[in-house]
Structure formats: structure tokens, C-alpha cells
Scaffold this motif. Structure first.
Motif, PDB file in Angstrom:
ATOM      1  N   ASN A  70      -5.215   6.464 -12.709  1.00 19.71           N
ATOM      2  CA  ASN A  70      -6.290   7.192 -12.022  1.00 19.71           C
ATOM      3  C   ASN A  70      -7.605   7.102 -12.776  1.00 19.71           C
ATOM      4  O   ASN A  70      -8.678   7.114 -12.163  1.00 19.71           O
ATOM      5  CB  ASN A  70      -5.906   8.661 -11.817  1.00 19.71           C
ATOM      6  CG  ASN A  70      -4.884   8.826 -10.717  1.00 19.71           C
ATOM      7  OD1 ASN A  70      -4.815   8.024  -9.790  1.00 19.71           O
ATOM      8  ND2 ASN A  70      -4.073   9.857 -10.828  1.00 19.71           N
ATOM      9  N   PRO A  92     -10.318   5.460  -3.673  1.00 19.14           N
ATOM     10  CA  PRO A  92      -9.525   4.635  -2.752  1.00 19.14           C
ATOM     11  C   PRO A  92     -10.084   4.776  -1.330  1.00 19.14           C
ATOM     12  O   PRO A  92     -10.794   5.732  -1.030  1.00 19.14           O
ATOM     13  CB  PRO A  92      -8.132   5.262  -2.844  1.00 19.14           C
ATOM     14  CG  PRO A  92      -8.401   6.696  -3.153  1.00 19.14           C
ATOM     15  CD  PRO A  92      -9.680   6.734  -3.950  1.00 19.14           C
ATOM     16  N   TRP A 134       0.822  -1.215   0.000  1.00 16.52           N
ATOM     17  CA  TRP A 134       0.000   0.000   0.000  1.00 16.52           C
ATOM     18  C   TRP A 134       0.859   1.271   0.000  1.00 16.52           C
ATOM     19  O   TRP A 134       0.592   2.204  -0.743  1.00 16.52           O
ATOM     20  CB  TRP A 134      -0.954  -0.004   1.186  1.00 16.52           C
ATOM     21  CG  TRP A 134      -1.991   1.066   1.099  1.00 16.52           C
ATOM     22  CD1 TRP A 134      -2.045   2.214   1.827  1.00 16.52           C
ATOM     23  CD2 TRP A 134      -3.124   1.097   0.225  1.00 16.52           C
ATOM     24  NE1 TRP A 134      -3.137   2.960   1.465  1.00 16.52           N
ATOM     25  CE2 TRP A 134      -3.823   2.289   0.472  1.00 16.52           C
ATOM     26  CE3 TRP A 134      -3.617   0.245  -0.757  1.00 16.52           C
ATOM     27  CZ2 TRP A 134      -4.988   2.646  -0.208  1.00 16.52           C
ATOM     28  CZ3 TRP A 134      -4.777   0.598  -1.436  1.00 16.52           C
ATOM     29  CH2 TRP A 134      -5.438   1.784  -1.153  1.00 16.52           C
ATOM     30  N   ILE A 165      -8.962  -0.166  -3.065  1.00 14.86           N
ATOM     31  CA  ILE A 165      -9.239   0.683  -4.221  1.00 14.86           C
ATOM     32  C   ILE A 165     -10.466   0.128  -4.925  1.00 14.86           C
ATOM     33  O   ILE A 165     -10.510  -1.051  -5.287  1.00 14.86           O
ATOM     34  CB  ILE A 165      -8.040   0.726  -5.193  1.00 14.86           C
ATOM     35  CG1 ILE A 165      -6.856   1.428  -4.522  1.00 14.86           C
ATOM     36  CG2 ILE A 165      -8.430   1.418  -6.493  1.00 14.86           C
ATOM     37  CD1 ILE A 165      -5.571   1.380  -5.305  1.00 14.86           C
ATOM     38  N   ARG A 195       1.252   2.408  -6.041  1.00 17.32           N
ATOM     39  CA  ARG A 195      -0.093   2.779  -6.487  1.00 17.32           C
ATOM     40  C   ARG A 195      -0.072   3.692  -7.713  1.00 17.32           C
ATOM     41  O   ARG A 195      -1.085   3.843  -8.388  1.00 17.32           O
ATOM     42  CB  ARG A 195      -0.891   3.389  -5.348  1.00 17.32           C
ATOM     43  CG  ARG A 195      -1.275   2.320  -4.322  1.00 17.32           C
ATOM     44  CD  ARG A 195      -2.217   2.843  -3.291  1.00 17.32           C
ATOM     45  NE  ARG A 195      -1.483   3.597  -2.281  1.00 17.32           N
ATOM     46  CZ  ARG A 195      -2.025   4.496  -1.487  1.00 17.32           C
ATOM     47  NH1 ARG A 195      -3.311   4.782  -1.581  1.00 17.32           N
ATOM     48  NH2 ARG A 195      -1.297   5.123  -0.588  1.00 17.32           N
ATOM     49  N   VAL A 240      -9.773   4.341 -11.496  1.00 12.95           N
ATOM     50  CA  VAL A 240     -10.124   4.347 -10.072  1.00 12.95           C
ATOM     51  C   VAL A 240     -11.382   5.170  -9.812  1.00 12.95           C
ATOM     52  O   VAL A 240     -11.474   6.329 -10.222  1.00 12.95           O
ATOM     53  CB  VAL A 240      -8.948   4.887  -9.236  1.00 12.95           C
ATOM     54  CG1 VAL A 240      -9.332   5.002  -7.763  1.00 12.95           C
ATOM     55  CG2 VAL A 240      -7.718   3.999  -9.409  1.00 12.95           C
TER      56      VAL A 240
END
Length: 169
Positions: free
Chosen positions: A93, A99, A77, A106, A88, A96
Motif C-alpha cells: 500500500n 487504484p 484483478w 493501479i 493485489r 500505491v
């Protein structure tokens, strides 16, 4: 805009076999994998990228399990590669949704979830239904973790990847 996976990551020449072990097509997909490799081989970063790729092919929950939750936070993480880039940062992005820092989780826009968990508190996850599981530092993992996860993966037609460095002689 289509994102190519892996994102910002090129598997090393000696990692290609592992990357290709879990192919895109269901007809040839293997369900289990084991990587026994030396320190600094890049096991966890490879596994994270593999989980992200597979999470976009099949909606489900994907776990990255380490023996201890604190270890999962430190190694994955909050992990960084040799250039100081966050692990990460290898997750686009644009994929995603959001998160969840405290839960090391996530949520992806397609409905999949990637989560770092500790094997030290596996009972906390009773009732969950992962379809892909990475078991990192397998050589020191509590074997009850596999006892808990294996029937779930069998029922879900899921996959697992055990990664570790040998301990002892």
C-alpha cells in the motif's frame, strides 16, 4: 521506509529462473521471456510481482493482458492465491497512490501504472505507451495483440513476458 520487493511473495524454487531473467541492471536486462508451464504453476502471481518490482525501477505503464477483459478481472484483478490472499495484497500500500477499480488500474506514487487489460479490445488502448507487458494465456490470445504491442515495446526499449499452458496435443 524502504519496501523490499517482492513483497510478501517468495518465488517458488522452479520460478527463480524466470524472476532472474529480468535482472536489476540495464546492462544484462533481457527484453523477452516465455513461460510454458502446467496449471497451478503460479504464472500470473509471479508475473504480477515481477511487474510491480520493475515498475519501481523504471517509471512507465505495465500491462497484464489476458485474452478477455472479464478474464483479466477474474484471474488477476480479483485473483486469489491458494491461501485466499488477494493478488493485489502482494502490492505494498505504501507504493500505491490510488487504484481505479473500473479500469483495473493501479497508479503508483513514483508515477508508474499497472493495469489489467483484455486482448479482446486492444484497440481501446491505441495511443498508450507500455514499457512492460505480460501476455497471459498466450496460447489462446488473439495474435493481433502482439502485432500491436511489439512495435511499442521495441521503440520504448520495453520488455514482454508471455505465459501460458499448452493447449491441445
Amino acid at each position: 521506509m524502504e519496501i523490499e520487493l517482492p513483497y510478501r511473495y517468495d518465488p517458488r524454487a522452479y520460478q527463480i529462473g524466470v524472476w532472474n531473467h529480468f535482472p536489476d541492471d540495464d546492462a544484462g536486462r533481457r527484453k523477452r521471456g516465455v513461460v510454458l508451464a502446467h496449471r497451478r504453476w503460479g504464472k500470473d502471481l509471479l508475473a504480477l510481482n515481477l511487474a510491480v518490482k520493475l515498475s519501481q525501477e523504471r517509471v512507465g505503464t505495465y500491462w497484464h493482458v489476458l485474452p478477455f477483459a472479464k478474464q483479466a478481472r477474474a484471474v488477476v484483478w480479483n485473483g486469489k492465491d491458494k491461501k485466499g490472499r488477494s493478488f493485489r495484497d502482494y502490492i505494498p500500500n505504501s507504493l500505491v497512490d490510488h487504484p481505479h477499480e473500473q479500469e483495473m488500474r493501479i497508479h503508483f506514487k513514483n508515477g508508474s501504472i499497472y493495469q489489467c487489460v483484455g486482448g479482446d479490445d486492444i484497440d481501446r488502448h491505441v495511443g498508450t505507451n507500455p514499457v512492460g507487458v505480460i501476455m497471459s494465456e498466450w496460447s489462446i490470445m488473439d495474435r493481433r495483440v502482439d502485432d500491436y504491442i511489439s512495435p511499442i515495446l521495441l521503440e520504448n526499449d520495453g520488455w514482454s513476458l508471455k505465459i501460458f499452458t499448452i493447449r491441445g496435443k
